[in-house]
Design an enzyme around this catalytic site. Structure first.
Site, mmCIF file in Angstrom:
data_model
loop_
_atom_site.group_PDB
_atom_site.id
_atom_site.type_symbol
_atom_site.label_atom_id
_atom_site.label_comp_id
_atom_site.label_asym_id
_atom_site.label_seq_id
_atom_site.Cartn_x
_atom_site.Cartn_y
_atom_site.Cartn_z
ATOM 1 N N ASP A 260 0.841 -1.208 0.000
ATOM 2 C CA ASP A 260 0.000 0.000 0.000
ATOM 3 C C ASP A 260 0.878 1.261 0.000
ATOM 4 O O ASP A 260 0.385 2.385 -0.105
ATOM 5 C CB ASP A 260 -1.000 -0.007 1.169
ATOM 6 C CG ASP A 260 -0.328 -0.001 2.528
ATOM 7 O OD1 ASP A 260 0.918 -0.084 2.599
ATOM 8 O OD2 ASP A 260 -1.055 0.077 3.544
ATOM 9 N N SER A 261 2.190 1.065 0.050
ATOM 10 C CA SER A 261 3.122 2.178 -0.134
ATOM 11 C C SER A 261 2.989 2.749 -1.551
ATOM 12 O O SER A 261 3.579 3.780 -1.862
ATOM 13 C CB SER A 261 4.557 1.726 0.133
ATOM 14 O OG SER A 261 4.845 0.544 -0.582
ATOM 15 N N GLU B 64 8.959 -4.156 10.842
ATOM 16 C CA GLU B 64 9.344 -2.825 10.350
ATOM 17 C C GLU B 64 9.756 -1.886 11.480
ATOM 18 O O GLU B 64 9.045 -1.747 12.486
ATOM 19 C CB GLU B 64 8.161 -2.206 9.579
ATOM 20 C CG GLU B 64 8.497 -0.842 8.988
ATOM 21 C CD GLU B 64 7.467 -0.322 7.986
ATOM 22 O OE1 GLU B 64 6.475 -1.020 7.728
ATOM 23 O OE2 GLU B 64 7.689 0.789 7.473
#
Ligand code: KIV
Length: 281
Positions: free
Chosen positions: A44-45, A175
């Site tokens: 979705d980046s 992350e």
């Protein structure tokens, strides 16, 4: 050889690193696949990196389907993973409905953020391959700060990883956490950990392709520039503009010519047509 989840998990057991890159379009997918990247990931980046959105939160199911379809056309061997966008997996039923849309558009598996145990178990029960994502979760953490820095928050991350493994995920993205914590998680679970800004000890690495190609204007600490897209592309565009203005482009080698006989016929016709026109006037 088409890579499946069994292959990805076997890499951990054979102490081989899993390579992952985000991808949003067909030509990049062709190159990533040709280079042998294990997991090509439609993240979705895509929102902030390609669509000009302020954050991942603006990304919709339609955006993801559009980019997934483009990437699918370019992938032959890699495992094709796609991100569930914000608010697309609020309930197990909603998650399954949206996941099935991705699977029918060519995804091999989906990734979702956070310790969504109930949703994950439901998807796994229905035969869906799910990747987890802990640490910084861009859909919830508006401010991008390091996760798991204190005893309490690190403990929660480790516990979440164990819960998600038990729920049946095939891999887990970690992350923006200290490398020490990513290492502990990697040693504690039997599925591959894929790190981004999580140090050297994960079973694999993922980067946003724009960050490693130098498309993103800022150099990020966790990423490395393997290419300088911004400068090279800007120079190319500037040169093109100058050459058009100075009549250097197109040059002889860029030109299509007509065969002499056909051109002569056209010239005769033009002359005749011109004469007729004059008679008429
Ligand atoms: O969407 C994304 O790019 C991600 C990163 C963790 C790779 O989720």
């Amino acid at each position: 050889m088409k890579k499946d989840s069994k292959f990805l998990i076997s890499k951990k057991h054979n102490q081989q690193k899993v390579t992952v890159l985000t991808c949003y379009d067909y030509p990049t997918a062709v190159l990533e696949d040709k280079a042998g990247i294990d997991i090509i990931f439609v993240g979705d980046s895509v929102g902030p990196n390609v669509l000009g959105y302020k954050s991942e939160i603006e990304v919709t199911m339609d955006d993801m389907i559009h980019h997934l379809k483009a990437v699918r056309r370019g992938v032959t061997d890699a495992y094709l993973l796609v991100d569930m966008p914000y608010k697309s997996y609020e309930t197990p039923e909603q998650a399954l409905k949206n996941t099935n849309i991705f699977i029918s558009n060519g995804a091999d598996g989906i990734k979702l953020e956070g310790a969504k145990e109930k949703v994950i178990k439901y998807l796994v029960k229905h035969g869906i391959e799910v990747a987890g994502h802990i640490g910084l979760n861009p859909q919830t953490h508006v401010i991008k700060s390091i996760q798991g820095k204190t005893f309490e928050s690190a403990k929660e991350l480790i516990e979440d990883a164990l819960i998600l493994e038990k729920a049946g995920i095939i891999i887990i993205f970690i992350e923006l956490v200290p490398e020490e914590i990513a290492k502990i998680i990697t040693e504690k679970i039997s599925i591959p950990t894929i790190g981004i800004a999580a140090g050297r000890f994960c079973d694999g690495q993922v980067l946003v392709v724009n960050d490693m190609l130098g498309i993103t204007p800022r150099k990020l600490k966790h990423a490395k520039w393997y290419h300088n897209y911004q400068d090279m592309t800007y120079q190319a565009i500037t040169k093109y503009k100058e050459e058009v203005e100075k009549r250097l482009f197109p040059a002889e080698e860029n030109v299509i010519h007509m065969v002499r006989e056909e051109l002569e016929k056209i010239n005769i016709w033009i002359e005749y047509f011109g004469r007729k026109k004059r008679d008429y006037i």
